[in-house]
Design a protein around this motif. Structure first.
Motif, PDB file in Angstrom:
ATOM      1  N   ALA A 124       0.707   2.676  57.204  1.00  0.00           N
ATOM      2  CA  ALA A 124      -0.093   3.049  57.209  1.00  0.00           C
ATOM      3  C   ALA A 124      -0.191   4.663  57.718  1.00  0.00           C
ATOM      4  CB  ALA A 124      -0.612   2.649  58.501  1.00  0.00           C
ATOM      5  N   PRO A 125      -0.586   5.392  56.539  1.00  0.00           N
ATOM      6  CA  PRO A 125      -0.704   7.691  56.830  1.00  0.00           C
ATOM      7  C   PRO A 125      -1.523   7.494  57.999  1.00  0.00           C
ATOM      8  CG  PRO A 125      -1.294   6.177  54.823  1.00  0.00           C
ATOM      9  CD  PRO A 125      -1.292   5.281  55.749  1.00  0.00           C
ATOM     10  N   GLU A 126      -2.941   6.769  58.396  1.00  0.00           N
ATOM     11  CA  GLU A 126      -3.558   6.896  59.087  1.00  0.00           C
ATOM     12  C   GLU A 126      -4.061   5.944  60.179  1.00  0.00           C
ATOM     13  OE1 GLU A 126      -7.216   8.780  58.418  1.00  0.00           O
ATOM     14  OE2 GLU A 126      -6.589   9.888  56.431  1.00  0.00           O
ATOM     15  N   PRO A 127      -3.586   5.275  61.355  1.00  0.00           N
ATOM     16  CA  PRO A 127      -2.874   4.096  61.876  1.00  0.00           C
ATOM     17  C   PRO A 127      -4.491   3.973  62.752  1.00  0.00           C
ATOM     18  CG  PRO A 127      -1.790   5.514  62.809  1.00  0.00           C
ATOM     19  CD  PRO A 127      -2.105   6.691  61.503  1.00  0.00           C
ATOM     20  N   GLY A 128      -5.255   5.318  62.839  1.00  0.00           N
ATOM     21  CA  GLY A 128      -6.197   4.525  63.637  1.00  0.00           C
ATOM     22  C   GLY A 128      -7.180   4.378  61.962  1.00  0.00           C
ATOM     23  N   GLN A 129      -7.389   4.292  61.287  1.00  0.00           N
ATOM     24  CA  GLN A 129      -7.966   4.285  59.889  1.00  0.00           C
ATOM     25  C   GLN A 129      -8.053   2.171  59.942  1.00  0.00           C
ATOM     26  OE1 GLN A 129      -7.574   6.046  56.380  1.00  0.00           O
ATOM     27  NE2 GLN A 129      -9.361   5.055  55.577  1.00  0.00           N
ATOM     28  N   LEU A 130      -7.087   1.948  59.856  1.00  0.00           N
ATOM     29  CA  LEU A 130      -6.129   1.050  59.414  1.00  0.00           C
ATOM     30  C   LEU A 130      -6.931  -0.211  60.883  1.00  0.00           C
ATOM     31  CD1 LEU A 130      -4.721  -1.339  58.244  1.00  0.00           C
ATOM     32  CD2 LEU A 130      -2.405  -0.857  59.656  1.00  0.00           C
ATOM     33  N   ALA A 131      -6.887   0.340  62.146  1.00  0.00           N
ATOM     34  CA  ALA A 131      -6.746  -0.054  63.156  1.00  0.00           C
ATOM     35  C   ALA A 131      -8.680  -0.444  62.558  1.00  0.00           C
ATOM     36  CB  ALA A 131      -7.591   0.546  64.253  1.00  0.00           C
ATOM     37  N   ALA A 132      -9.436   0.359  62.114  1.00  0.00           N
ATOM     38  CA  ALA A 132     -11.235   0.816  62.156  1.00  0.00           C
ATOM     39  C   ALA A 132     -11.448  -0.626  60.932  1.00  0.00           C
ATOM     40  CB  ALA A 132     -11.724   1.718  61.953  1.00  0.00           C
ATOM     41  N   GLU A 133     -10.107  -0.779  59.685  1.00  0.00           N
ATOM     42  CA  GLU A 133     -10.865  -1.319  58.722  1.00  0.00           C
ATOM     43  C   GLU A 133     -10.724  -2.833  59.014  1.00  0.00           C
ATOM     44  OE1 GLU A 133      -8.282  -2.477  54.124  1.00  0.00           O
ATOM     45  OE2 GLU A 133      -8.326  -0.488  55.578  1.00  0.00           O
ATOM     46  N   VAL A 134      -9.072  -2.814  60.288  1.00  0.00           N
ATOM     47  CA  VAL A 134      -8.914  -4.848  60.895  1.00  0.00           C
ATOM     48  C   VAL A 134     -10.092  -4.790  61.390  1.00  0.00           C
ATOM     49  CG1 VAL A 134      -7.606  -5.714  62.445  1.00  0.00           C
ATOM     50  CG2 VAL A 134      -6.775  -4.836  60.732  1.00  0.00           C
ATOM     51  N   LYS A 135     -10.806  -4.068  62.303  1.00  0.00           N
ATOM     52  CA  LYS A 135     -12.467  -4.599  63.438  1.00  0.00           C
ATOM     53  C   LYS A 135     -13.192  -4.567  62.181  1.00  0.00           C
ATOM     54  CE  LYS A 135     -12.446  -2.978  67.434  1.00  0.00           C
ATOM     55  NZ  LYS A 135     -12.753  -4.013  67.578  1.00  0.00           N
ATOM     56  N   SER A 136     -13.837  -3.725  61.345  1.00  0.00           N
ATOM     57  CA  SER A 136     -14.978  -3.861  60.416  1.00  0.00           C
ATOM     58  C   SER A 136     -14.719  -5.122  59.146  1.00  0.00           C
ATOM     59  CB  SER A 136     -15.041  -2.952  59.765  1.00  0.00           C
ATOM     60  OG  SER A 136     -14.005  -2.408  58.950  1.00  0.00           O
ATOM     61  N   ARG A 137     -13.248  -5.019  59.014  1.00  0.00           N
ATOM     62  CA  ARG A 137     -13.533  -6.133  58.079  1.00  0.00           C
ATOM     63  C   ARG A 137     -13.265  -7.698  58.083  1.00  0.00           C
ATOM     64  NH1 ARG A 137     -13.624  -5.344  52.667  1.00  0.00           N
ATOM     65  NH2 ARG A 137     -12.178  -6.731  51.003  1.00  0.00           N
ATOM     66  N   TYR A 138     -12.312  -8.146  59.015  1.00  0.00           N
ATOM     67  CA  TYR A 138     -11.867  -9.306  59.819  1.00  0.00           C
ATOM     68  C   TYR A 138     -12.648  -9.648  60.170  1.00  0.00           C
ATOM     69  CZ  TYR A 138      -8.507  -8.658  55.849  1.00  0.00           C
ATOM     70  OH  TYR A 138      -7.890  -8.539  54.654  1.00  0.00           O
ATOM     71  N   GLU A 139     -12.928  -9.117  61.996  1.00  0.00           N
ATOM     72  CA  GLU A 139     -12.951  -9.246  63.081  1.00  0.00           C
ATOM     73  C   GLU A 139     -14.488  -9.473  63.239  1.00  0.00           C
ATOM     74  OE1 GLU A 139     -12.258  -7.796  67.714  1.00  0.00           O
ATOM     75  OE2 GLU A 139     -12.938  -6.314  66.830  1.00  0.00           O
ATOM     76  N   ALA A 140     -14.970  -8.284  62.757  1.00  0.00           N
ATOM     77  CA  ALA A 140     -16.630  -8.401  63.351  1.00  0.00           C
ATOM     78  C   ALA A 140     -16.879  -9.860  62.403  1.00  0.00           C
ATOM     79  CB  ALA A 140     -17.527  -7.252  61.978  1.00  0.00           C
ATOM     80  N   PRO A 141     -16.670  -9.849  60.684  1.00  0.00           N
ATOM     81  CA  PRO A 141     -17.374 -11.242  60.399  1.00  0.00           C
ATOM     82  C   PRO A 141     -16.331 -12.488  61.222  1.00  0.00           C
ATOM     83  CG  PRO A 141     -16.006 -10.110  58.109  1.00  0.00           C
ATOM     84  CD  PRO A 141     -16.041  -9.352  60.601  1.00  0.00           C
ATOM     85  N   LEU A 142     -15.834 -11.945  61.679  1.00  0.00           N
ATOM     86  CA  LEU A 142     -15.029 -13.367  62.705  1.00  0.00           C
ATOM     87  C   LEU A 142     -16.116 -13.575  63.683  1.00  0.00           C
ATOM     88  CD1 LEU A 142     -11.259 -12.688  62.501  1.00  0.00           C
ATOM     89  CD2 LEU A 142     -12.512 -15.309  61.287  1.00  0.00           C
ATOM     90  N   LEU A 143     -16.345 -13.115  64.397  1.00  0.00           N
ATOM     91  CA  LEU A 143     -17.674 -13.215  65.375  1.00  0.00           C
ATOM     92  C   LEU A 143     -18.750 -14.006  64.949  1.00  0.00           C
ATOM     93  CD1 LEU A 143     -16.410  -9.555  67.339  1.00  0.00           C
ATOM     94  CD2 LEU A 143     -16.234 -12.402  68.256  1.00  0.00           C
ATOM     95  N   GLU A 144     -19.133 -13.102  64.310  1.00  0.00           N
ATOM     96  CA  GLU A 144     -20.952 -13.463  63.637  1.00  0.00           C
ATOM     97  C   GLU A 144     -19.952 -15.210  63.399  1.00  0.00           C
ATOM     98  OE1 GLU A 144     -22.458 -11.281  60.545  1.00  0.00           O
ATOM     99  OE2 GLU A 144     -22.113  -9.431  61.288  1.00  0.00           O
ATOM    100  N   ILE A 145     -19.491 -14.989  62.238  1.00  0.00           N
ATOM    101  CA  ILE A 145     -18.760 -17.138  61.539  1.00  0.00           C
ATOM    102  C   ILE A 145     -18.881 -17.718  62.674  1.00  0.00           C
ATOM    103  CG2 ILE A 145     -18.053 -18.205  60.186  1.00  0.00           C
ATOM    104  CD1 ILE A 145     -17.364 -15.842  59.095  1.00  0.00           C
ATOM    105  N   PHE A 146     -18.669 -18.054  64.099  1.00  0.00           N
ATOM    106  CA  PHE A 146     -18.009 -18.864  65.208  1.00  0.00           C
ATOM    107  C   PHE A 146     -18.615 -18.152  66.027  1.00  0.00           C
ATOM    108  CE2 PHE A 146     -14.560 -18.814  62.070  1.00  0.00           C
ATOM    109  CZ  PHE A 146     -13.830 -19.554  62.042  1.00  0.00           C
TER     110      PHE A 146
END
Length: 167
Positions: free
Chosen positions: A140-162
């Motif tokens: 994780a050379p850029e931790p902020g980018q990883l956090a943003a990716e987790v939120k956009s790639r996984y958290e946001a779709p889960l919030l829409e699906i359920f």
């Protein structure tokens, strides 16, 4: 299936009955009754331990999401293999804090499982207020980018699906 007072999880009861019949590999009246009894008794005795699963709001989006996660796991396997087989100096391990918008326990467990199933990342801790997820990344050379990716790639779709959020 809708829950009734004496049958708290009808779908689970049916599933347990079918599993029992498959385990004994016999379709007799005695085993059908025993399977039905077990299918009724186990969920009833365990009802305080079973987590409520929110309703799926968008089933087609769930299918696309599952396929995306499988693809991410495959890509991450290749990336981790490349990192591990390469020079150690290229590794940038880090702990990353990710703020959570998910409040539902089941959906949060799904998210942490997805993160841990993806090679190179693992869910390490959840804050007491369940608002911050700590994850460890192999690279994780850029931790902020990883956090943003987790939120956009996984958290946001889960919030829409359920059906566990206002979105």
């Amino acid at each position: 299936m809708k829950a009734m007072r004496g049958l708290p999880h009808p779908a689970l009861s049916l599933l347990l009955t079918i599993i029992w019949l498959m385990l004994v590999n016999t379709l007799s009246l005695g085993h059908l009754l025993l399977g039905a009894f077990l299918g009724w008794a186990i969920p009833l005795l365990c009802r305080d331990f079973l987590i409520r699963v929110p309703r799926v709001r968008r089933p087609l989006q769930l299918i696309r999401f599952v396929l995306k996660v499988f693809g991410d796991i495959l890509v991450a396997n290749l990336a981790v293999a490349k990192l591990v087989l390469g020079p150690k100096e290229r590794l940038n391990p880090a702990f990353v804090e990710v703020p959570m918008a998910i409040e539902d326990g089941f959906v949060l467990a799904v998210l942490t499982s997805i993160i841990s199933l993806t090679p190179g990342t693992v869910s390490a801790d959840l804050s007491a207020d369940r608002r911050t997820l700590l994850l460890h990344a192999l690279d994780a050379p850029e931790p902020g980018q990883l956090a943003a990716e987790v939120k956009s790639r996984y958290e946001a779709p889960l919030l829409e699906i359920f059906e566990c959020s206002p979105t």
